[in-house]
Scaffold this motif. Structure first.
Motif, PDB file in Angstrom:
ATOM      1  N   LEU A  89       0.827  -1.209   0.000  1.00 11.30           N
ATOM      2  CA  LEU A  89       0.000   0.000   0.000  1.00 11.30           C
ATOM      3  C   LEU A  89       0.862   1.260   0.000  1.00 11.30           C
ATOM      4  N   GLU A  90       1.972   1.195   0.759  1.00 12.30           N
ATOM      5  CA  GLU A  90       2.833   2.374   0.875  1.00 12.30           C
ATOM      6  C   GLU A  90       3.648   2.602  -0.387  1.00 12.30           C
ATOM      7  N   TRP A  91       4.273   1.547  -0.891  1.00  8.29           N
ATOM      8  CA  TRP A  91       5.146   1.670  -2.051  1.00  8.29           C
ATOM      9  C   TRP A  91       4.368   1.638  -3.364  1.00  8.29           C
ATOM     10  N   GLY A  92       3.372   0.747  -3.422  1.00  3.98           N
ATOM     11  CA  GLY A  92       2.672   0.580  -4.695  1.00  3.98           C
ATOM     12  C   GLY A  92       1.590   1.609  -4.939  1.00  3.98           C
ATOM     13  N   LEU A  93       0.847   1.972  -3.882  1.00  9.57           N
ATOM     14  CA  LEU A  93      -0.288   2.887  -4.049  1.00  9.57           C
ATOM     15  C   LEU A  93      -0.032   4.266  -3.453  1.00  9.57           C
ATOM     16  N   GLY A  94       1.129   4.432  -2.823  1.00  4.81           N
ATOM     17  CA  GLY A  94       1.476   5.744  -2.282  1.00  4.81           C
ATOM     18  C   GLY A  94       0.701   6.145  -1.045  1.00  4.81           C
ATOM     19  N   VAL A  95       0.190   5.154  -0.313  1.00 10.67           N
ATOM     20  CA  VAL A  95      -0.549   5.449   0.918  1.00 10.67           C
ATOM     21  C   VAL A  95       0.436   5.856   2.014  1.00 10.67           C
ATOM     22  N   HIS A  96       0.138   6.960   2.698  1.00 11.69           N
ATOM     23  CA  HIS A  96       1.004   7.423   3.784  1.00 11.69           C
ATOM     24  C   HIS A  96       0.329   7.109   5.122  1.00 11.69           C
ATOM     25  N   PHE A  97       0.981   6.311   5.945  1.00 13.75           N
ATOM     26  CA  PHE A  97       0.399   5.872   7.209  1.00 13.75           C
ATOM     27  C   PHE A  97       0.715   6.798   8.380  1.00 13.75           C
ATOM     28  N   GLY A  98       1.684   7.659   8.212  1.00 10.02           N
ATOM     29  CA  GLY A  98       2.005   8.599   9.279  1.00 10.02           C
ATOM     30  C   GLY A  98       2.896   8.028  10.362  1.00 10.02           C
ATOM     31  N   PHE A  99       3.455   6.835  10.146  1.00  7.27           N
ATOM     32  CA  PHE A  99       4.397   6.243  11.108  1.00  7.27           C
ATOM     33  C   PHE A  99       5.365   5.350  10.345  1.00  7.27           C
ATOM     34  N   ASN A 100       6.417   4.953  11.036  1.00  4.56           N
ATOM     35  CA  ASN A 100       7.434   4.089  10.424  1.00  4.56           C
ATOM     36  C   ASN A 100       6.845   2.684  10.258  1.00  4.56           C
ATOM     37  N   THR A 101       6.518   2.295   9.021  1.00  2.00           N
ATOM     38  CA  THR A 101       5.842   1.019   8.789  1.00  2.00           C
ATOM     39  C   THR A 101       6.744  -0.182   9.070  1.00  2.00           C
ATOM     40  N   ASP A 102       8.032   0.015   9.166  1.00  2.00           N
ATOM     41  CA  ASP A 102       8.927  -1.096   9.529  1.00  2.00           C
ATOM     42  C   ASP A 102       8.564  -1.660  10.898  1.00  2.00           C
ATOM     43  N   LEU A 103       8.007  -0.805  11.744  1.00  2.00           N
ATOM     44  CA  LEU A 103       7.679  -1.236  13.101  1.00  2.00           C
ATOM     45  C   LEU A 103       6.541  -2.248  13.130  1.00  2.00           C
ATOM     46  N   VAL A 104       5.774  -2.337  12.034  1.00  2.00           N
ATOM     47  CA  VAL A 104       4.716  -3.353  11.937  1.00  2.00           C
ATOM     48  C   VAL A 104       5.323  -4.748  11.993  1.00  2.00           C
ATOM     49  N   LEU A 105       6.536  -4.887  11.497  1.00  2.00           N
ATOM     50  CA  LEU A 105       7.244  -6.170  11.537  1.00  2.00           C
ATOM     51  C   LEU A 105       8.012  -6.348  12.838  1.00  2.00           C
ATOM     52  N   TYR A 106       8.711  -5.291  13.268  1.00  3.69           N
ATOM     53  CA  TYR A 106       9.676  -5.468  14.350  1.00  3.69           C
ATOM     54  C   TYR A 106       9.054  -5.469  15.747  1.00  3.69           C
ATOM     55  N   VAL A 107       8.051  -4.648  15.989  1.00  9.31           N
ATOM     56  CA  VAL A 107       7.475  -4.584  17.337  1.00  9.31           C
ATOM     57  C   VAL A 107       6.771  -5.889  17.717  1.00  9.31           C
ATOM     58  N   PRO A 108       5.871  -6.454  16.863  1.00  2.76           N
ATOM     59  CA  PRO A 108       5.261  -7.744  17.236  1.00  2.76           C
ATOM     60  C   PRO A 108       6.285  -8.862  17.379  1.00  2.76           C
ATOM     61  N   LEU A 109       7.395  -8.738  16.635  1.00  2.00           N
ATOM     62  CA  LEU A 109       8.426  -9.767  16.711  1.00  2.00           C
ATOM     63  C   LEU A 109       8.996  -9.885  18.117  1.00  2.00           C
ATOM     64  N   VAL A 110       9.069  -8.792  18.829  1.00  2.00           N
ATOM     65  CA  VAL A 110       9.600  -8.821  20.189  1.00  2.00           C
ATOM     66  C   VAL A 110       8.705  -9.659  21.100  1.00  2.00           C
ATOM     67  N   GLY A 111       7.382  -9.501  20.958  1.00  2.43           N
ATOM     68  CA  GLY A 111       6.456 -10.297  21.760  1.00  2.43           C
ATOM     69  C   GLY A 111       6.551 -11.773  21.456  1.00  2.43           C
ATOM     70  N   PHE A 112       6.732 -12.112  20.185  1.00  2.44           N
ATOM     71  CA  PHE A 112       6.841 -13.510  19.811  1.00  2.44           C
ATOM     72  C   PHE A 112       8.167 -14.116  20.253  1.00  2.44           C
ATOM     73  N   ILE A 113       9.187 -13.292  20.410  1.00  6.15           N
ATOM     74  CA  ILE A 113      10.464 -13.792  20.922  1.00  6.15           C
ATOM     75  C   ILE A 113      10.263 -14.359  22.325  1.00  6.15           C
ATOM     76  N   LEU A 114       9.567 -13.598  23.156  1.00  2.87           N
ATOM     77  CA  LEU A 114       9.310 -14.043  24.528  1.00  2.87           C
ATOM     78  C   LEU A 114       8.490 -15.326  24.528  1.00  2.87           C
ATOM     79  N   PHE A 115       7.445 -15.360  23.711  1.00 10.80           N
ATOM     80  CA  PHE A 115       6.570 -16.533  23.659  1.00 10.80           C
ATOM     81  C   PHE A 115       7.315 -17.766  23.149  1.00 10.80           C
ATOM     82  N   LEU A 116       8.041 -17.619  22.057  1.00  9.57           N
ATOM     83  CA  LEU A 116       8.757 -18.755  21.476  1.00  9.57           C
ATOM     84  C   LEU A 116       9.870 -19.231  22.389  1.00  9.57           C
TER      85      LEU A 116
END
Length: 375
Positions: free
Chosen positions: A198-225
């Protein structure tokens, strides 16, 4: 956000230490330990980028770029070796990391022959030498993450069949917690892919660093795993494996080529039923196919064939049907009126309350409490 990354990085290396110091750690634990280390490096390198270190030290840029290609293979191999009796790591297993290695090879010119100024220009999009490669990388990352999540989930389905074919209990060999983790990893990659498209292909601006969509949940799964992985004992090989015969699920058509003649199969089926009714081996809570095969003096493969062909059930359902009938007889006996439902269930061969409730409802269509009330 700094706190989230700090906690995630610390957890990765701490869990890696715990896994590597675990006594008689199977291959699955070692794989998980290396994976924790890789995730820690991934989070740390991205955290440096997040803090702006790439601008100050451009030669650090791109180091973690192929890392997302490693998580899918580690997930798949962890699931695989959690179920395998053969704990040797073969050369074919390394092929899963081939794409990440190819990415690093392709980036060699960028790492060693680009100047600091040129690297900054690539990072800012002012030099398009690697533009096509970055776009391809994004698709590869998400395809790898989702693809390996699907493959791992299918592998768990195969494991369910394998377990039901070989064991009459589920406790201590249950990997259901891993299903939720696989779903989580798959959803993280899927949602991240949608956001990036959506960001790269359609030019949608989310107003935040979209990389965090991957990295922040990953921290929670680290604890669980990490927590679940440390508690988990390998199903078939924990350094002192006592299981000698493991039968893999087979299509019914393959039994025609098994070498067990119909007459002999019928004889063994009769012996099996007589054994179940007289010695009642199903009263042993951790009865396995191999144990029962030894009692009959036949191979586990042939016993599995006999149960599937003549009872139209897998080993798990076959044994637990006898346990349910045993429970019904015992609960109807006035001498057992002072005992609780759970106590009678445990005496009937069940290993836990949850397993008993699930099996009983599946076979009778009623909960144990409903059955006793109606009796």
């Amino acid at each position: 956000m700094n706190t989230v990354f700090t906690i995630g990085i610390f957890l990765c290396f701490f869990l890696q230490f715990l896994l590597l110091t675990k006594k008689k750690a199977p291959t699955s634990d070692r794989i998980l330990a290396v994976w924790m280390f890789v995730i820690g490096l991934h989070l740390f390198s991205y955290y440096l980028y997040y803090l702006g270190f790439w601008e100050k030290y451009p030669h650090m840029s791109g180091i973690h770029h192929p890392f997302p290609l490693l998580h899918g293979p580690f997930l798949y191999l962890y699931v695989l070796f959690s179920m395998k009796s053969d704990q040797r790591f073969h050369w074919k297993n390394y092929l899963h990391f081939g794409p990440a290695a190819l990415f690093y090879i392709y980036m060699i010119p960028f790492f060693f022959f680009y100047s600091a100024e040129e690297k900054l220009m690539v990072n800012h999009g002012e030099l398009d030498d690697y533009t096509a490669f970055i776009i391809f990388s994004l698709f590869a990352f998400f395809a790898s993450g989702i693809g390996y999540a699907i493959a791992s989930y299918r592998l768990l389905g195969w494991y369910e069949d394998l377990r039901n074919q070989n064991f009459a209990y589920k406790e201590s060999i249950d990997l259901s917690w891993l299903k939720y983790f696989i779903w989580g990893i798959g959803m993280i990659f899927l949602i991240s892919g949608i956001v990036v498209m959506l960001e790269w292909g359609l030019g949608v601006h989310f107003g935040f660093n979209t990389d965090l969509v991957l990295y922040v949940p990953l921290v929670g799964f680290i604890l669980f795993l990490g927590y679940s992985g440390i508690r988990h004992r390998n199903v078939f090989a924990d350094g002192t494996s006592q299981i000698q015969q493991i039968v893999e699920p087979k299509p019914s058509g393959e039994y025609l080529r098994s070498g067990l003649k119909a007459e002999l199969a019928q004889q063994y089926h009769g012996k099996l039923i007589a054994l179940m009714n007289t010695k009642k081996p199903y009263l042993e809570p951790k009865l396995s196919l191999g144990n029962l095969a030894d009692e009959l003096g036949i191979t586990a493969n042939h016993l599995s064939q006999i149960i599937n062909q003549y009872e139209d059930k897998n080993f798990f359902d076959f044994v637990n049907t006898y346990r349910v009938e045993e429970f019904k007889q015992r609960v109807a006996d006035p001498d057992n009126s002072n005992y609780s439902i759970l106590a009678i269930a445990l005496d009937s061969g069940f290993n836990s309350k949850s397993s008993f409730n699930q099996v009983f409802k599946k076979i009778t269509g009623k909960t144990p409490t409903q059955y006793v009330s109606d009796a």
